[in-house]
Design a protein around this motif. Structure first.
Motif, PDB file in Angstrom:
ATOM      1  N   UNK A 197       0.839  -1.196   0.000  1.00 24.60           N
ATOM      2  CA  UNK A 197       0.000   0.000   0.000  1.00 24.60           C
ATOM      3  C   UNK A 197       0.873   1.245   0.000  1.00 24.60           C
ATOM      4  N   UNK A 198       0.302   2.337  -0.506  1.00 23.75           N
ATOM      5  CA  UNK A 198       0.937   3.652  -0.463  1.00 23.75           C
ATOM      6  C   UNK A 198      -0.065   4.605   0.166  1.00 23.75           C
ATOM      7  N   UNK A 199       0.340   5.208   1.274  1.00 24.72           N
ATOM      8  CA  UNK A 199      -0.497   6.182   1.982  1.00 24.72           C
ATOM      9  C   UNK A 199       0.382   7.410   2.212  1.00 24.72           C
ATOM     10  N   UNK A 200       0.329   8.395   1.301  1.00 20.09           N
ATOM     11  CA  UNK A 200       1.233   9.537   1.407  1.00 20.09           C
ATOM     12  C   UNK A 200       1.151  10.274   2.740  1.00 20.09           C
ATOM     13  N   UNK A 201       2.313  10.691   3.179  1.00 24.91           N
ATOM     14  CA  UNK A 201       2.455  11.550   4.351  1.00 24.91           C
ATOM     15  C   UNK A 201       2.085  12.948   3.884  1.00 24.91           C
ATOM     16  N   UNK A 202       1.134  13.591   4.500  1.00 23.30           N
ATOM     17  CA  UNK A 202       0.647  14.882   3.989  1.00 23.30           C
ATOM     18  C   UNK A 202       0.698  15.989   5.032  1.00 23.30           C
ATOM     19  N   UNK A 203       1.668  15.958   5.919  1.00 20.31           N
ATOM     20  CA  UNK A 203       1.747  16.990   6.955  1.00 20.31           C
ATOM     21  C   UNK A 203       2.438  18.219   6.396  1.00 20.31           C
ATOM     22  N   UNK A 204       1.641  19.089   5.797  1.00 17.57           N
ATOM     23  CA  UNK A 204       2.194  20.282   5.159  1.00 17.57           C
ATOM     24  C   UNK A 204       1.135  21.370   5.135  1.00 17.57           C
ATOM     25  N   UNK A 205       1.383  22.364   4.318  1.00 19.28           N
ATOM     26  CA  UNK A 205       0.405  23.427   4.116  1.00 19.28           C
ATOM     27  C   UNK A 205      -0.803  22.871   3.366  1.00 19.28           C
TER      28      UNK A 205
END
Length: 160
Positions: free
Chosen positions: A77-85
Motif C-alpha cells: 500500500x501507499x499512503x502519502x504523508x501529507x503533513x504540510x500546508x
C-alpha cells in the motif's frame, strides 16, 4: 492496530526489512526518505508493508504515481504523508486519488497549532474532512485549489 509508523531510523534498511518480515502488525514508513532511488530500493528490499512518501519532500507527484504502481504490483500500500500546508495536502490528496493501492490520506491535525485554519490559510477554501472523515478531492485546474492571495501577501517577508 492499522499499522506501526516509522519504528526505526529511515536509512536502516536491513533492520526495517527484518522487522517488516517478522511483525504481525503492518510496518509503515519512508515519509522523509527522498528520491525515487531510495523509494525503489526500499520497495525491492521489502522494508515496509505501507509506504508513506510525501509529494512535498520525497519526490514529485508523477514519480510517486509511478512508484505507487510499482508498489501495487508487489501488493504494498501507499499512503502519502501529507503533513504540510493546504497546498501540500492538495498535492498529496491528488496523488492518493490516482493510486489503486491508497485507501487513506494522512491528514494533518494536532491541536492547538496544526489545525486547518492555520495550515490551510493560503487557500480560499480549506480541504476539510466531512462528518465521515473523508476529504473531497478538489476538481479545479492544477491541484484543484485556489490560492488566497491576500493571506499569502500577509505572510510574505520579502518580495524581489
Amino acid at each position: 492496530m492499522a499499522w506501526l509508523e516509522e519504528p526505526l531510523p529511515r536509512h536502516d534498511y536491513r533492520a526495517l526489512c527484518e522487522l517488516t518480515a517478522a511483525s504481525p502488525i503492518p510496518i509503515a514508513g519512508c515519509e522523509h526518505n527522498r528520491g525515487i532511488g531510495q523509494l525503489v530500493r526500499m520497495l525491492e528490499d521489502g522494508c515496509f508493508d505501507i509506504f508513506q512518501p510525501d509529494a512535498n519532500e520525497s519526490e514529485e507527484i508523477g514519480a510517486l504515481r509511478d512508484f505507487g504502481a510499482m508498489a501495487a504490483a508487489r501488493q504494498r500500500r501507499v499512503i502519502p504523508h501529507a503533513w504540510a500546508t493546504g497546498l501540500g495536502v492538495a498535492g498529496n490528496l491528488q496523488l492518493c486519488a490516482s493510486l489503486p493501492n491508497c485507501d487513506w490520506l494522512e491528514y494533518p491535525y494536532d491541536p492547538p497549532v496544526i489545525v486547518p485554519r492555520v495550515f490551510h490559510s493560503m487557500l480560499t477554501e480549506p480541504l476539510l474532512p466531512d462528518p465521515t472523515g473523508e476529504v473531497k478531492v478538489p476538481d479545479g485546474p492544477g491541484l484543484g485549489v485556489e490560492l488566497d492571495r491576500e493571506a499569502i501577501e500577509s505572510l510574505t517577508v520579502l518580495q524581489v
